[in-house]
Enzyme design. Structure first.
Site, PDB file in Angstrom:
ATOM      1  N   GLU B 257       0.894  -1.159   0.000  1.00 43.71           N
ATOM      2  CA  GLU B 257       0.000   0.000   0.000  1.00 43.71           C
ATOM      3  C   GLU B 257       0.928   1.203   0.000  1.00 43.71           C
ATOM      4  OE1 GLU B 257      -2.304   1.872   3.260  1.00 43.71           O
ATOM      5  OE2 GLU B 257      -1.455   3.028   1.623  1.00 43.71           O
ATOM      6  N   CYS B 296      -2.507   8.222   4.033  1.00 44.10           N
ATOM      7  CA  CYS B 296      -2.381   7.747   2.650  1.00 44.10           C
ATOM      8  C   CYS B 296      -3.693   7.907   1.911  1.00 44.10           C
ATOM      9  CB  CYS B 296      -1.912   6.306   2.629  1.00 44.10           C
ATOM     10  SG  CYS B 296      -2.827   5.271   3.778  1.00 44.10           S
TER      11      CYS B 296
END
Lengths: 526, 526
Positions: B257, B296
């Site tokens: 990720e 994020c």
């Protein structure tokens, strides 16, 4: 000079430049055709696939794309004789072995046509149930799979020029993703001919199916974000693809199916003379000889109870002795050639390596080759090895000799057998031969984590089981670790690779609308 | 010298050698603790996790492991104040921002405890229905997920020292897979303390949970076949991991990720003054400022109709002007520091890069920092940029400035907006603000392939939606392409990564036995 096969790219047939690479008859040594992908504008061709092919496919429903798969199966069925002829010439395979590839392809397409039709008029898939986010249910989450919008590049292996294309193309096209196939050069003819027949039949929209023959350089460089790669071949090449800068930069999804040291496990109950023992022997011989052992799923390691290792070795060797090897044009021949002289050289090298550690138990006699010139034909005899200590042996678990080659490995107790099976560091398939239900269930669970498929043979299914090495479209094909970590087939599960899964968090009425337009997908069996 | 935090490896606490790396208070600049993983025997520690930890976890049922997750949540709940204090000191976050990390971790653990309990006394999962292979049903295929037998290495990011561990550990431990976490050094203290509390409480078997602080060299080298890696951080590091020789050789499963240029899309219907417009402004400001934009999932690109670009920019800037930035110990402060001076330098560099292409619309006034010494504190003001031409702009789609930074990008029509969103080349999340149900449904389907999550906000759910950037454990977290291609959470879907899916082809009675011992898994929502 022989004919130069065209490539199909950017919606048109294009000849590669230069003289190209010749393809040979591995039995007779004659040159058949040539291929060249030199000078093609890959970026332009890939862009055409993405924009024209992808958009046209995505405009259709799953049911409409399923109908296209059914038509492809019909087109191929109509040209079956031509394909058998090409396989005989270019792969050196017997009729039975060609069937595994050609009829296997048509069967797989037909299955996906059938399963896809059930998805109906939808263009996306709903994965699981809606879940409330908060107590009153006004805001919820659902998961959906939508077709990925890049193209799928297939880099395929020489052993399945037909099935290797269609087992991947069926779920890709059903998903609405355009396909570019790069077949292995040695046997590219059959793939190219099938693509040509399907293109000529006008089944698919322009850009949905492309083929680039004879080159691999530049293929990965021409990929863009959202493209997909499905690779079948050596672990070395898989590493080069997965470690390629473009793949890493765009996190391009790669499905790899690579080397695999598959095992057959004879249960402790299956003593010599038992039906399970006989079924194991039969299956090992079949796996060693079908397509001359050139199957990624073929049995390489035969795990047998220590007490029966000698008996198992002798029984397999005796059965191998009855297999006639040579020119598949001769009716008596049960095992044809390897795909090329290069493969023959690789197998012979591998035999030398494996023989440095294992003991040769049977190798036949090359003077008994039927109707071939040994100096020309890519024929080898089946080779059976044995080792005494499967723990001390390393190569038997690490070196895949891609031909009619297997090794008998004795085990002390079931736990030892599972450890040996796992020592393949990830395999496509293991089979278990036993009539002990307790042992079988435990073996399946103990070995599953290291295998993509387990195949259980008991005397009750001795006549109806589908074979250790046959890849059924209903079942997952792939395996962890050395086997590449990929997942293919498994019914509609295969659609997952070609779709993006996304959570949608939204008001309940928005989600209801999306669910209404979707076909249900549960990760799911077809 | 400050205290050197121990590592937990091979079932015992071990001090790294040397003076270690100091961790700082990013607001006050004071040194807090030190970490060192130097000199640890990683191979030995990893082997302990695999053999002791893995075996002990796998001996338990899903329900028993769920109960452990519930106990972990209780242990953490009991030490919540200590964690808030560490977060304040080491992350420089306000209480609300610390909650996202700490309470988010406890909530996620609790959810997995609840979902896992439903899996009951099983030790493996059945995926989908059995399928007949052949007409009489004597031989069939089923698919099962069994726990993978390696260990899971988590290489985590600095922004979520609490949630980042537990959102991964919950599904891993529930799956029966032992965990080794390597937290980002700058904020490792909170992770280390939580692990210590859980170890001290004796919730987990020895080897089930380990922590290595302060070093990243050698971690990947110590991996073996069947191990798993879950990485969160920069795309550069993800590339290094995915391209590492050991990962490629064993096809080690990596979940990554990474960077993501997430968008918020204002619908064409949402004119200035409308409720949807106001909701968008509120959410953009929240996303820019929560955890100082160090998420994020934070909104980086604000896609708005061309006609409303100026109004949207002005409204966001006005709301940003009300956000007090500075020392989170001051009650009036809404946005604290970045995690470190190094992050501050990186953000300032990024602002310079982005400012080379985009126009600065709002940057506040650093002289208004509350209670901090600007020469010491890792504080930055929120920065809003705008571009006039989203197609000509490149950096806005490619450069993730990991702080309180976003850019307004005008679009001409919905198709243009979808193209701009996709130009992130794969993002974790996009949100849609609109009151037009037709537009929303189409936007969701058009953008889904490029996003792991879509978040839809209408006036009807303005008060109850869960937030663009909040990661709910029910929903998939991850995204294609630049976002790393990973999948985390999504209810019990997360178990897939920690299990191996295998087809089992067997007599019907063998499969019945395996199904009987399994809990059903449909790819499935919890």
């Amino acid at each position: 000079m022989t004919r130069l096969l065209d490539n199909h790219l950017a919606g048109r047939w294009q000849a590669g430049s230069g003289a190209g690479t010749p393809l040979f008859d591995p039995v007779l040594g004659t040159e058949l055709v040539r291929v060249s992908g030199a000078g093609l504008d890959l970026s332009d061709g890939f862009a055409f696939a993405r924009t024209k092919g992808g958009a046209a496919l995505r405009a259709l429903t799953y049911a409409e794309r399923s109908a296209q798969l059914a038509r492809i199966a019909d087109v191929l069925q109509g040209q079956r004789d031509a394909y058998y002829d090409i396989a005989l010439q270019n792969s050196g395979t017997t009729r039975n072995d060609s069937a595994v590839d050609i009829d296997g392809a048509i069967y797989t397409l037909s299955q996906y046509a059938k399963w896809g039709a059930k998805l109906g008029a939808a263009r996306w898939l709903a994965d699981g149930e809606l879940v409330r986010l908060g107590k009153d249910g006004a805001f919820q989450a659902g998961h959906f799979l939508t077709p990925q919008r890049g193209m799928a590049l297939f880099i395929n292996a020489f052993n399945f020029p037909a099935w290797g294309l269609w087992e991947k193309a069926a779920p890709a096209l059903l998903s609405g993703v355009p396909v570019v196939v790069k077949p292995a050069t040695a046997t590219a003819w059959l793939t190219q001919r099938m693509v040509a027949d399907v293109i000529d039949a006008g089944v698919l929209p322009a850009g949905a199916l492309s083929i680039v023959c004879g080159r691999s350089d530049g293929l990965i460089d021409a990929l863009e974000p959202f493209d997909l790669v499905s690779f079948t071949g050596s672990a070395d090449t898989a590493r080069a693809i997965c470690g390629h800068e473009i793949v890493l930069r765009h996190a391009i999804r790669v499905n790899a199916e690579t080397d695999s040291l598959n095992s057959a496990l004879l249960g402790p109950d299956a003593t010599p003379g038992s039906e399970a023992f006989a079924l194991m022997v039969k299956e090992v011989v079949r796996e060693m000889t079908v397509k001359s052992g050139q199957k990624c799923t073929a049995i390489r390691r035969v795990l047998v109870p220590q007490a029966h290792a000698a008996a198992a070795t002798d029984a397999i060797a005796a059965a191998l002795a009855a297999v006639k090897v040579g020119n598949p044009r001769n009716e008596s021949v049960r095992m044809g050639a390897l795909a090329s002289r290069a493969q023959r050289a690789a197998v012979r090298d591998g035999l030398g390596v494996l023989g440095g550690e294992a003991t040769l138990a049977w190798a036949g006699d090359e003077s008994e080759f039927v109707d071939v010139d040994p100096a020309v034909a890519a024929c080898v005899m089946p080779h059976l090895f044995r080792v005494d200590d499967g723990d001390a042996s390393k190569l038997v678990h690490d070196v895949e000799v891609f031909g009619p080659v297997a090794t008998v490995v004795p085990y002390r107790d079931p736990e030892h057998a599972y450890r040996l099976a796992r020592r393949g560091y990830g395999s496509l398939v293991a089979s278990v031969f036993s009539d002990d239900a307790e042992f079988i269930a435990r073996a399946a669970i103990e070995m599953a984590h290291a295998h993509g498929r387990l195949h259980v043979v008991t005397p009750a299914v001795g006549k109806v089981h589908t074979g250790h090495g046959n890849v059924m479209p209903m079942s997952l094909h792939g395996g962890p670790g050395r086997a590449g970590g990929g997942e293919e087939l498994g019914g509609l599960r295969a659609l997952g690779f070609y779709h993006q899964r996304s959570a949608v968090q939204a008001p309940a009425d928005v989600l209801a609308k999306l669910v209404e337009g979707a076909a249900p997908w549960q990760g799911g069996a077809g």
